[in-house]
Design an enzyme around this catalytic site. Structure first.
Site: not given
Ligand code: ATR
Length: 277
Positions: A67, A103, A132, A134, A221
Site C-alpha cells: 500500500k 479503506d 496502525g 487502518a 472480521y
Molecule cells: P493495520 O495496518 O491492520 O492497522 P498495524 O499497522 O500492524 O495493522 O497495526 C496494528 C495495531 O494493533 C497497532 O495499533 C498495534 O499497537 P502498537 O502500535 O502498540 O503495536 C495494535 N496491537 C497489536 N497487538 C496488540 C496487543 N497485543 N495489544 C495492544 N495493541 C496491539
C-alpha cells in the site's frame, strides 16, 4: 468494453475481493473480470509494475504489503490517500495511474449504512482503539466527514501522536486511561489485531461503564463476532461488524473505476455466510 480489474498483494489467494467485485459487476450489468495478481515479496516489484503498466488493466486494488510501495509508481494521488500515506485503489486511464485510499471512507460508509443517524451527529465522541494503518485511514475519513471529537488510544502512544500530528485535531490517550473512561464515548472503534483468529478470547481493553446507546465497532472480521463485540452486546451496546468495511471499501473502489455505485442489499448476509463457512 470488458473491464479488467484486479488485486495486487501477498499473500492474497484467499482474498474475498474477487467475490465482492464479481457481485458488483453482475449488479451493475458491466462485463469484466477481477483477477488475483499475487506478487511474491521475493520477486521484483518494479518488474511487476512494469508488466502491469503494459497491460490493459483499468484499475486494481492494492493490499499488504504494497500500500505504500505503490506510491512512487503513480502519476497522481488523491488528497486523502496522500494524507494517509497509503493507497489501496489505483485507477488506470490512458496510461496514467491515480491512487486512492478507500479503506477509511469505506469504513465510514459501512458505519452509516447500519447507523444512518451518525451522519447528522458530527459532535459524537469517537474513540479509536489502535494506531496502525487502518486506524490512520479511518481517522482521516472521520475528519473529512466533519467529526472532530476523536481520541486515539494505542499501546504505543507515539504512533497515536504521529497520526494526529499535522491535523490540529484529535487527542491521544493510553489504553488504560480510556478503559476507565468508556462512558465518555458514543462510538468505540476497535482497529487493532487483538481478538483476531486464532486469539479469539482476547480484547484490547475490557469493556465496562459504557454510555447508553454506545456503538461498539470492530474492524476484525475473523471471527465475525469478536470477543469485544460479544462483551459489548452483553452490556447492551449496539454493535457493528468488521466485514461490512470490506464491502464498502470495495463499493467505493468500484465507483472510482466505473462511475457506478453497486446496490448493496443482501451482500452483508452473503459475506457472513462465506466467512462462517
Ligand atoms: P493495520 O495496518 O491492520 O492497522 P498495524 O499497522 O500492524 O495493522 O497495526 C496494528 C495495531 O494493533 C497497532 O495499533 C498495534 O499497537 P502498537 O502500535 O502498540 O503495536 C495494535 N496491537 C497489536 N497487538 C496488540 C496487543 N497485543 N495489544 C495492544 N495493541 C496491539
Amino acid at each position: 468494453m470488458s473491464l479488467q480489474l484486479g488485486l495486487i498483494g501477498f499473500p492474497i489467494k484467499h482474498s474475498l475481493s474477487p467475490w465482492i467485485h464479481e457481485q458488483f459487476l453482475q449488479r451493475t450489468k458491466l462485463s469484466g473480470v477481477y483477477d488475483i495478481i499475487e506478487i511474491d515479496t521475493n520477486a521484483s516489484f518494479s518488474d511487476a509494475m512494469e508488466k502491469l503498466k503494459n497491460s490493459q488493466i483499468n484499475g486494481f486494488n492494492v493490499t499488504v504489503p504494497y500500500k505504500e510501495k505503490i506510491i512512487p509508481y503513480l502519476d497522481a494521488i488523491d488528497e486523502q490517500a496522500e494524507k494517509i500515506g497509503a493507497v489501496n485503489t489505483v485507477k488506470c486511464e490512458s496510461g496514467k495511474w491515480t491512487g486512492y485510499n478507500t479503506d477509511g471512507a469505506g469504513y465510514v460508509r459501512s458505519l452509516w449504512s447500519k447507523y444512518p443517524h451518525l451522519q447528522e451527529e458530527k459532535a459524537s465522541n469517537i474513540l479509536l482503539l489502535g494506531a496502525g494503518g487502518a486506524a490512520k485511514g479511518i481517522y482521516h475519513a472521520l475528519l473529512y466527514h466533519g467529526y472532530r471529537n476523536i481520541v486515539i488510544a494505542n499501546r504505543t502512544i507515539d504512533k497515536a501522536e504521529a497520526i494526529i500530528s499535522n491535523t490540529n485535531e484529535g487527542k491521544v490517550a493510553t489504553l488504560d486511561k480510556v478503559a476507565n473512561d468508556l462512558h465518555d464515548y458514543d462510538v468505540i472503534i476497535q482497529t487493532t489485531s487483538v481478538g483476531m483468529r486464532p486469539n479469539i478470547a482476547q480484547s484490547v481493553i475490557p469493556l465496562r461503564h459504557l454510555h447508553k446507546d454506545v456503538i461498539v465497532s470492530d474492524i476484525v472480521y475473523q471471527p465475525l463476532k469478536t470477543n469485544i463485540l460479544q462483551e459489548a452486546e452483553n452490556l447492551g451496546a449496539h454493535i457493528h461488524f468488521g466485514h461490512t468495511m470490506l464491502l464498502y471499501q470495495a463499493q467505493y473502489a468500484f465507483e472510482i473505476w466505473t462511475g457506478k455505485t453497486p446496490e448493496m442489499s443482501g451482500l452483508d448476509g452473503a459475506l457472513q455466510n462465506i466467512l462462517e463457512g
